[in-house]
Scaffold this motif. Structure first.
Motif, PDB file in Angstrom:
ATOM      1  N   UNK A 182      42.296  16.231 -10.168  1.00  0.00           N
ATOM      2  CA  UNK A 182      41.286  16.558  -9.168  1.00  0.00           C
ATOM      3  C   UNK A 182      41.492  17.976  -8.661  1.00  0.00           C
ATOM      4  N   UNK A 183      40.396  18.683  -8.454  1.00  0.00           N
ATOM      5  CA  UNK A 183      40.483  20.051  -7.964  1.00  0.00           C
ATOM      6  C   UNK A 183      41.001  20.045  -6.538  1.00  0.00           C
ATOM      7  N   UNK A 184      41.603  21.157  -6.130  1.00  0.00           N
ATOM      8  CA  UNK A 184      42.083  21.276  -4.760  1.00  0.00           C
ATOM      9  C   UNK A 184      40.891  21.454  -3.821  1.00  0.00           C
ATOM     10  N   UNK A 185      41.139  21.359  -2.528  1.00  0.00           N
ATOM     11  CA  UNK A 185      40.054  21.489  -1.555  1.00  0.00           C
ATOM     12  C   UNK A 185      39.420  22.881  -1.591  1.00  0.00           C
ATOM     13  N   UNK A 186      40.204  23.973  -1.559  1.00  0.00           N
ATOM     14  CA  UNK A 186      39.572  25.300  -1.652  1.00  0.00           C
ATOM     15  C   UNK A 186      38.791  25.491  -2.945  1.00  0.00           C
ATOM     16  N   UNK A 187      39.303  24.922  -4.042  1.00  0.00           N
ATOM     17  CA  UNK A 187      38.595  25.039  -5.316  1.00  0.00           C
ATOM     18  C   UNK A 187      37.256  24.302  -5.267  1.00  0.00           C
ATOM     19  N   UNK A 188      37.220  23.168  -4.580  1.00  0.00           N
ATOM     20  CA  UNK A 188      35.979  22.403  -4.497  1.00  0.00           C
ATOM     21  C   UNK A 188      34.885  23.180  -3.770  1.00  0.00           C
ATOM     22  N   UNK A 189      35.273  23.877  -2.694  1.00  0.00           N
ATOM     23  CA  UNK A 189      34.281  24.609  -1.894  1.00  0.00           C
ATOM     24  C   UNK A 189      33.894  25.956  -2.520  1.00  0.00           C
ATOM     25  N   UNK A 190      34.574  26.349  -3.567  1.00  0.00           N
ATOM     26  CA  UNK A 190      34.271  27.630  -4.210  1.00  0.00           C
ATOM     27  C   UNK A 190      32.840  27.637  -4.747  1.00  0.00           C
ATOM     28  N   UNK A 191      32.072  28.656  -4.355  1.00  0.00           N
ATOM     29  CA  UNK A 191      30.703  28.805  -4.821  1.00  0.00           C
ATOM     30  C   UNK A 191      29.704  27.876  -4.167  1.00  0.00           C
ATOM     31  N   UNK A 192      30.132  27.068  -3.191  1.00  0.00           N
ATOM     32  CA  UNK A 192      29.245  26.101  -2.552  1.00  0.00           C
ATOM     33  C   UNK A 192      28.468  26.740  -1.389  1.00  0.00           C
ATOM     34  N   UNK A 193      27.262  26.223  -1.185  1.00  0.00           N
ATOM     35  CA  UNK A 193      26.444  26.576  -0.013  1.00  0.00           C
ATOM     36  C   UNK A 193      26.512  25.418   0.973  1.00  0.00           C
ATOM     37  N   UNK A 194      26.947  25.713   2.181  1.00  0.00           N
ATOM     38  CA  UNK A 194      27.170  24.680   3.190  1.00  0.00           C
ATOM     39  C   UNK A 194      26.152  24.819   4.314  1.00  0.00           C
ATOM     40  N   UNK A 195      25.617  23.674   4.756  1.00  0.00           N
ATOM     41  CA  UNK A 195      24.716  23.637   5.913  1.00  0.00           C
ATOM     42  C   UNK A 195      25.472  23.018   7.077  1.00  0.00           C
ATOM     43  N   UNK A 196      25.512  23.707   8.214  1.00  0.00           N
ATOM     44  CA  UNK A 196      26.267  23.245   9.381  1.00  0.00           C
ATOM     45  C   UNK A 196      25.383  23.172  10.613  1.00  0.00           C
ATOM     46  N   UNK A 197      25.364  22.017  11.265  1.00  0.00           N
ATOM     47  CA  UNK A 197      24.713  21.883  12.571  1.00  0.00           C
ATOM     48  C   UNK A 197      25.796  21.802  13.641  1.00  0.00           C
ATOM     49  N   UNK A 198      25.461  22.192  14.857  1.00  0.00           N
ATOM     50  CA  UNK A 198      26.443  22.148  15.944  1.00  0.00           C
ATOM     51  C   UNK A 198      27.474  23.253  15.869  1.00  0.00           C
ATOM     52  N   UNK A 199      27.124  24.367  15.230  1.00  0.00           N
ATOM     53  CA  UNK A 199      28.092  25.472  15.073  1.00  0.00           C
ATOM     54  C   UNK A 199      28.451  26.110  16.397  1.00  0.00           C
ATOM     55  N   UNK A 200      27.616  25.946  17.434  1.00  0.00           N
ATOM     56  CA  UNK A 200      27.914  26.519  18.744  1.00  0.00           C
ATOM     57  C   UNK A 200      28.730  25.563  19.602  1.00  0.00           C
ATOM     58  N   UNK A 201      28.967  24.353  19.098  1.00  0.00           N
ATOM     59  CA  UNK A 201      29.771  23.386  19.830  1.00  0.00           C
ATOM     60  C   UNK A 201      31.250  23.551  19.559  1.00  0.00           C
ATOM     61  N   UNK A 202      32.058  22.816  20.287  1.00  0.00           N
ATOM     62  CA  UNK A 202      33.514  22.934  20.213  1.00  0.00           C
ATOM     63  C   UNK A 202      34.036  22.671  18.804  1.00  0.00           C
ATOM     64  N   UNK A 203      33.706  21.525  18.252  1.00  0.00           N
ATOM     65  CA  UNK A 203      34.204  21.193  16.926  1.00  0.00           C
ATOM     66  C   UNK A 203      33.512  22.021  15.852  1.00  0.00           C
ATOM     67  N   UNK A 204      32.217  22.292  16.016  1.00  0.00           N
ATOM     68  CA  UNK A 204      31.465  23.035  15.012  1.00  0.00           C
ATOM     69  C   UNK A 204      32.005  24.420  14.760  1.00  0.00           C
TER      70      UNK A 204
END
Length: 435
Positions: A1-23
């Motif tokens: 299995x690929x490592x976590x950084x390898x998995x996110x390589x080249x990925x486009x991520x959508x994030x909601x709540x980016x202005x919140x504490x956890x986001x």
């Protein structure tokens, strides 16, 4: 299995709540630990006269992103700000933006929610349930979506003592409730709220449970994972110990107690405070998305606040959660990922963490100078010595009073016994004379 950084390589991520504490912590960690991620699209609304771009710019300029700025000076280029209103149909997105998201997004992190315990039912439903529903409608159209990560709460089913890693049936159909709230006036909504939420303590808990059900029912063929953090507190290690920027949850209580404003709180000595550092939650969220994306299966990853009356329900109770999936996820990580995306809270030194937590609130929430800490500690020691001295004098005084009262009690007892003896002697003498 690929490592976590390898998995996110080249990925486009959508994030909601980016202005919140956890986001914002998730945004920082993702960009710093997975530097080859292609882009992070953040959905942000206008607020208090600030544009979404200005709000994100303010966030990325704060202390939290210092380490990221040092390591990756151009990280801001990967953040794409999208103006959106989650409670509106189709998230109030333009057709151009909508099509772009449908074509390119690989991973969704849905962190946006209202965390106010005393939110009205109408607002709580819109922010926690309707927003989730609208985001799912968009996700179903995405051509390259690998995983939909929904951030819930460990207390979504706190009306039960034993909470499993499952989505429980809600007391009301979320879709029917949303439709009903459209024609109800505020007075009627307020009247029916206690009956609707039942044995749950507030609208926040109630609507987070409904949101989970919406995710389960309307995700259809999506690869969905739900994470349930408990009481999220200051950072444990990353990007540095003790970072926190709000008064929510335990932070408000710690500050009020530290400032001498709060002296007492109703709670149970046997109840456990299920506190978890925000970086532990973020690490686990990123790891759960990695696992779900690689294995293509639905998983529910679990376990992991302002009037005091609203908190009494939680400070006087304890719950038991099943954590088999979390243990399994931990065992799936390779040694390097376990170190970089550490969410093993058993390694946490609580005394050190709580000290960093308090220091973080002083520095980042109250914006106070740290140079006064030695003097404050000296003053606290002086007050403690005064208290100990006063308590000692008080104990001695009470003891003396007790001794004095005991001596008085003995004297009275001796007097009564002597009086009775004299009376008996007189009675015996009188009887002898008559005889």
């Amino acid at each position: 299995m690929v490592s976590i950084p390898e998995y996110y390589e080249g990925k486009n991520v959508l994030l909601t709540g980016a202005t919140g504490f956890m986001g914002k912590v998730l945004l920082e960690k993702l960009l710093r630990s997975c530097p080859k991620v292609k882009a992070v699209y953040v959905l942000v609304r206008h607020k208090a006269g600030q544009t979404p771009e200005a709000r994100v710019g303010e966030i990325t300029s704060c202390k939290l992103f210092d380490r990221l700025r040092d390591e990756q000076p151009d990280f801001r280029e990967k953040i794409i700000v999208i103006t959106s209103e989650l409670t509106q149909p189709e998230l109030n997105l333009s057709e151009t933006i909508k099509e772009e998201l449908i074509e390119c997004i690989n991973i969704i992190f849905h962190c946006a929610a209202t965390v106010r315990f005393n939110e009205t039912l109408r607002d709580a439903v819109q922010l926690n349930v309707t927003a989730t529903q609208q985001l799912l409608f968009l996700a179903q159209q995405m051509k390259n979506l690998e995983v939909f990560m929904h951030v819930s709460t460990a207390f979504a089913y706190c009306n039960q003592k034993q909470i499993g890693e499952v989505v429980y049936p809600p007391p009301v159909d979320p879709r029917k409730l949303i439709d009903s709230l459209e024609w109800m006036d505020d007075g009627l909504v307020e009247d029916i709220t206690p009956k609707l939420i039942g044995d749950r303590p507030n609208t926040y808990i109630f609507t987070k449970a409904l949101a989970e059900y919406v995710v389960q029912q309307e995700a259809e063929k999506l690869n969905v994972a739900i994470i349930r953090p408990s009481i999220v507190g200051a950072s444990w290690k990353e990007p540095f110990p003790g970072w926190v920027d709000n008064f929510n949850g335990p932070s408000g209580i710690f500050i009020a107690a530290g400032k001498g404003i709060l002296r007492t709180i109703r709670a149970s000595n046997s109840a456990l405070a299920d506190l978890v550092p925000v970086d532990v939650v973020v690490n686990m969220t990123l790891a759960a998305a990695w696992y779900s994306g690689v294995n293509r299966m639905m998983k529910t990853i679990t376990r992991l606040h302002k009037a005091l009356m609203l908190l009494e329900y939680f400070t006087s109770k304890s719950w038991i959660w099943n954590t088999e999936n979390m243990t399994m996820l931990m065992n799936e990580l390779n040694p390097q990922d376990k170190k970089m995306f550490n969410f093993d809270v058993r390694q946490l030194h609580w005394a050190e963490y709580m000290e960093n937590y308090c220091m973080g609130m002083k520095k980042y929430v109250l914006n106070e100078e740290m140079s006064g800490i030695p003097a404050a500690r000296k003053h606290l020691t002086k007050l403690r010595n005064i208290r100990y001295g006063f308590n000692t004098v008080l104990v001695i005084l009470i003891w003396r009073i007790f001794i004095a009262r005991s001596q008085m009690a003995r004297n009275i007892w001796y007097f009564v016994v002597s009086l009775c003896y004299k009376f008996l002697s007189y009675f015996r003498a009188s009887s002898t004379m008559r005889y």
